[in-house]
Design a protein around this motif. Structure first.
Motif, PDB file in Angstrom:
ATOM      1  N   ALA A 144       0.835  -1.198   0.000  1.00  0.00           N
ATOM      2  CA  ALA A 144       0.000   0.000   0.000  1.00  0.00           C
ATOM      3  C   ALA A 144       0.870   1.249   0.000  1.00  0.00           C
ATOM      4  CB  ALA A 144      -0.916   0.002   1.223  1.00  0.00           C
ATOM      5  N   HIS A 145       0.243   2.386  -0.349  1.00  0.00           N
ATOM      6  CA  HIS A 145       0.943   3.675  -0.357  1.00  0.00           C
ATOM      7  C   HIS A 145       0.083   4.711   0.368  1.00  0.00           C
ATOM      8  CE1 HIS A 145       4.005   2.242  -3.198  1.00  0.00           C
ATOM      9  NE2 HIS A 145       3.026   1.725  -3.915  1.00  0.00           N
ATOM     10  N   TYR A 146      -0.104   4.522   1.657  1.00  0.00           N
ATOM     11  CA  TYR A 146      -0.925   5.456   2.425  1.00  0.00           C
ATOM     12  C   TYR A 146      -0.237   6.794   2.682  1.00  0.00           C
ATOM     13  CZ  TYR A 146      -4.604   2.057   3.119  1.00  0.00           C
ATOM     14  OH  TYR A 146      -5.639   1.162   2.901  1.00  0.00           O
ATOM     15  N   ASP A 147       1.035   6.885   2.311  1.00  0.00           N
ATOM     16  CA  ASP A 147       1.715   8.179   2.367  1.00  0.00           C
ATOM     17  C   ASP A 147       1.330   9.067   1.193  1.00  0.00           C
ATOM     18  OD1 ASP A 147       3.389   5.974   1.068  1.00  0.00           O
ATOM     19  OD2 ASP A 147       4.348   7.772   0.257  1.00  0.00           O
ATOM     20  N   ASP A 148       0.652   8.516   0.196  1.00  0.00           N
ATOM     21  CA  ASP A 148       0.278   9.266  -1.010  1.00  0.00           C
ATOM     22  C   ASP A 148      -0.650  10.433  -0.664  1.00  0.00           C
ATOM     23  OD1 ASP A 148       0.268   8.677  -4.253  1.00  0.00           O
ATOM     24  OD2 ASP A 148      -1.571   9.687  -3.578  1.00  0.00           O
ATOM     25  N   GLU A 149      -0.526  11.497  -1.424  1.00  0.00           N
ATOM     26  CA  GLU A 149      -1.330  12.705  -1.175  1.00  0.00           C
ATOM     27  C   GLU A 149      -2.826  12.452  -1.338  1.00  0.00           C
ATOM     28  OE1 GLU A 149      -0.892  14.609  -5.703  1.00  0.00           O
ATOM     29  OE2 GLU A 149       0.085  15.566  -3.983  1.00  0.00           O
ATOM     30  N   ALA A 150      -3.200  11.365  -2.012  1.00  0.00           N
ATOM     31  CA  ALA A 150      -4.623  11.033  -2.168  1.00  0.00           C
ATOM     32  C   ALA A 150      -5.297  10.784  -0.827  1.00  0.00           C
ATOM     33  CB  ALA A 150      -4.779   9.803  -3.058  1.00  0.00           C
ATOM     34  N   PHE A 151      -4.490  10.524   0.222  1.00  0.00           N
ATOM     35  CA  PHE A 151      -5.043  10.264   1.551  1.00  0.00           C
ATOM     36  C   PHE A 151      -4.861  11.436   2.512  1.00  0.00           C
ATOM     37  CE2 PHE A 151      -3.916   6.045  -0.162  1.00  0.00           C
ATOM     38  CZ  PHE A 151      -5.160   5.431  -0.104  1.00  0.00           C
ATOM     39  N   ASP A 152      -4.397  12.566   2.010  1.00  0.00           N
ATOM     40  CA  ASP A 152      -4.073  13.684   2.894  1.00  0.00           C
ATOM     41  C   ASP A 152      -5.268  14.218   3.685  1.00  0.00           C
ATOM     42  OD1 ASP A 152      -1.424  13.582   2.231  1.00  0.00           O
ATOM     43  OD2 ASP A 152      -1.402  15.385   0.980  1.00  0.00           O
ATOM     44  N   THR A 153      -6.468  14.124   3.119  1.00  0.00           N
ATOM     45  CA  THR A 153      -7.631  14.729   3.772  1.00  0.00           C
ATOM     46  C   THR A 153      -8.253  13.855   4.862  1.00  0.00           C
ATOM     47  OG1 THR A 153      -9.127  13.872   2.058  1.00  0.00           O
ATOM     48  CG2 THR A 153      -8.214  16.091   1.732  1.00  0.00           C
ATOM     49  N   ASP A 154      -8.022  12.536   4.799  1.00  0.00           N
ATOM     50  CA  ASP A 154      -8.709  11.659   5.761  1.00  0.00           C
ATOM     51  C   ASP A 154      -7.869  10.456   6.179  1.00  0.00           C
ATOM     52  OD1 ASP A 154      -8.760  10.325   3.342  1.00  0.00           O
ATOM     53  OD2 ASP A 154     -10.856   9.686   3.498  1.00  0.00           O
ATOM     54  N   ARG A 155      -6.553  10.573   6.076  1.00  0.00           N
ATOM     55  CA  ARG A 155      -5.661   9.432   6.334  1.00  0.00           C
ATOM     56  C   ARG A 155      -5.874   8.825   7.721  1.00  0.00           C
ATOM     57  NH1 ARG A 155      -1.509  11.865   5.226  1.00  0.00           N
ATOM     58  NH2 ARG A 155      -1.162  11.107   3.095  1.00  0.00           N
ATOM     59  N   ASP A 156      -5.816   9.642   8.742  1.00  0.00           N
ATOM     60  CA  ASP A 156      -5.893   9.134  10.109  1.00  0.00           C
ATOM     61  C   ASP A 156      -7.242   8.476  10.379  1.00  0.00           C
ATOM     62  OD1 ASP A 156      -4.659   8.911  12.797  1.00  0.00           O
ATOM     63  OD2 ASP A 156      -6.330  10.188  13.379  1.00  0.00           O
ATOM     64  N   GLU A 157      -8.301   9.120   9.939  1.00  0.00           N
ATOM     65  CA  GLU A 157      -9.644   8.571  10.133  1.00  0.00           C
ATOM     66  C   GLU A 157      -9.778   7.218   9.435  1.00  0.00           C
ATOM     67  OE1 GLU A 157     -14.299   9.731   9.074  1.00  0.00           O
ATOM     68  OE2 GLU A 157     -12.661  11.095   8.567  1.00  0.00           O
ATOM     69  N   LEU A 158      -9.285   7.132   8.212  1.00  0.00           N
ATOM     70  CA  LEU A 158      -9.371   5.893   7.435  1.00  0.00           C
ATOM     71  C   LEU A 158      -8.571   4.773   8.090  1.00  0.00           C
ATOM     72  CD1 LEU A 158     -10.324   4.532   4.754  1.00  0.00           C
ATOM     73  CD2 LEU A 158      -8.159   5.305   3.746  1.00  0.00           C
ATOM     74  N   LEU A 159      -7.341   5.073   8.487  1.00  0.00           N
ATOM     75  CA  LEU A 159      -6.476   4.046   9.062  1.00  0.00           C
ATOM     76  C   LEU A 159      -6.965   3.564  10.428  1.00  0.00           C
ATOM     77  CD1 LEU A 159      -2.962   5.399   8.007  1.00  0.00           C
ATOM     78  CD2 LEU A 159      -4.220   3.467   7.028  1.00  0.00           C
ATOM     79  N   LYS A 160      -7.479   4.470  11.228  1.00  0.00           N
ATOM     80  CA  LYS A 160      -7.967   4.077  12.554  1.00  0.00           C
ATOM     81  C   LYS A 160      -9.181   3.150  12.484  1.00  0.00           C
ATOM     82  CE  LYS A 160      -6.233   7.845  15.437  1.00  0.00           C
ATOM     83  NZ  LYS A 160      -6.578   9.048  16.226  1.00  0.00           N
TER      84      LYS A 160
END
Length: 254
Positions: free
Chosen positions: A7-23
Motif C-alpha cells: 500500500a501507499h498510504y503516504d500518497d497525497e490522495a489520503f491527505d484529507t482523511d488518512r488518520d480517520e481511514l487508518l484508525k
C-alpha cells in the motif's frame, strides 16, 4: 482477516482523511498493512506511518522511475533505516520501461545496488517490473545467491513466466487488476500460481478492483480480490484469506 502486502498510504490522495481511514481499518477486517516506499522521501513518510500505527509495517526503497537522482548516500541511508524493527522489506525496486526516463542503464544500476543492499541486510525484496520482463528476470537470476525472498508486485506477465519465478521461490502480488473484465492473461497466471505463493495487495490509492475501478483504492477492497481468486481457484473466499494471510506473515516474517 486481510493482510494488504503493498500500500501507499503516504500518497497525497489520503491527505484529507488518512488518520480517520487508518484508525477504522480493523472494522473492515484489515489486520496488517505493509506501506511501501517509492523514493527516499516516501520511505521517510512510510517509516513515520509504521511508527504511528501498530498494524502498519514498512518497506523502504526507491522505485525505478525515481532512480534518476539516486546516490550512494541514499544506499547508506536505506541500510541504516533497514535496521528498524518495523522495516520488513526493501522495495519497491526494479525496472520500468513504460517511460523513457530514467535511462535503462541507470535503472539497472540502482536495481542491482538495492538488491545488493537487501542481501546485505537480509530482507526480502518487492519487485516492480513494467514492460521489462526479460531484463528483470535476467537480473534477478544473477542475484539469486544474495536474495532472501522476493515478490513480483502487481504481477502482469504471462502464465509461462510464472514458472521462471517459481523456480526462484518468488511470490506473486495480486491486486485489483484480476477483477477487471480484460484481465484474461492475469486470470490464466493466477490459475497456475500455487495458493501458497500468492500475496494480496492493493497498491492503493491505485488499481481499485471492480466495482470501485477508477476510484481511490483502500485495503478493505482486497475482499473483492479474494472473491475473484476464490472463483478462479474454485475454493472458498475464506480459504483464500487464511492462506494469503499466512503467506504474507511468512514472507515478511511477521
Amino acid at each position: 482477516m486481510i493482510f494488504d502486502t503493498h500500500a501507499h498510504y503516504d500518497d497525497e490522495a489520503f491527505d484529507t482523511d488518512r488518520d480517520e481511514l487508518l484508525k477504522d481499518m480493523w472494522k473492515n477486517g484489515v489486520e496488517f498493512v505493509v506501506n511501501v516506499g517509492a523514493s527516499i522521501e516516501s520511505s521517510k513518510k512510510t517509516l513515520k506511518l509504521a511508527e504511528t500505527y501498530s498494524f502498519i509495517y514498512a518497506a523502504i526503497g526507491v522505485h525505478p522511475s525515481e532512480t534518476g537522482e539516486m546516490t550512494e548516500e541514499d544506499i547508506v541511508w536505506l541500510e541504516r533505516k533497514a535496521a528498524d524493527s518495523k522495516v520488513t522489506a526493501i522495495g519497491e525496486i526494479g525496472l520500468d520501461y513504460y517511460w523513457k526516463e530514467p535511462d535503462k542503464d541507470i535503472q539497472k544500476k540502482w536495481f542491482e545496488r538495492q538488491l545488493w543492499l537487501a542481501g546485505r541486510v537480509k530482507l526480502p525484496v518487492i519487485i516492480h517490473s513494467r514492460d521489462a520482463a526479460k531484463d528483470t528476470l535476467e537480473i534477478l537470476k544473477s542475484w539469486k545467491k544474495d536474495k532472501t525472498a522476493g515478490v513480483i508486485h502487481c504481477y502482469s506477465y504471462t502464465k509461462e513466466s510464472v514458472r521462471e519465478y517459481l523456480d526462484m521461490d518468488y511470490y506473486f502480488g495480486i491486486g485489483g487488476v484480476v477483477t477487471f473484465k480484460n484481465a484474461r492473461k492475469l486470470t490464466e497466471a493466477v490459475s497456475y500460481i500455487p495458493m501458497n505463493r500468492i500475496l494480496l495487495e492493493t497498491d492503493c490509492p491505485y488499481l481499485a478492483p471492480e466495482p470501485y475501478r477508477g476510484k481511490r483504492n483502500q485495503s478493505s477492497y482486497i475482499d473483492y480480490v479474494a472473491q475473484k481468486i476464490s472463483e478462479i481457484k474454485q475454493i472458498s473466499k475464506e480459504e483464500v484469506l487464511v492462506q494469503t494471510m499466512q503467506n504474507a506473515k511468512d514472507f515478511y516474517s511477521i
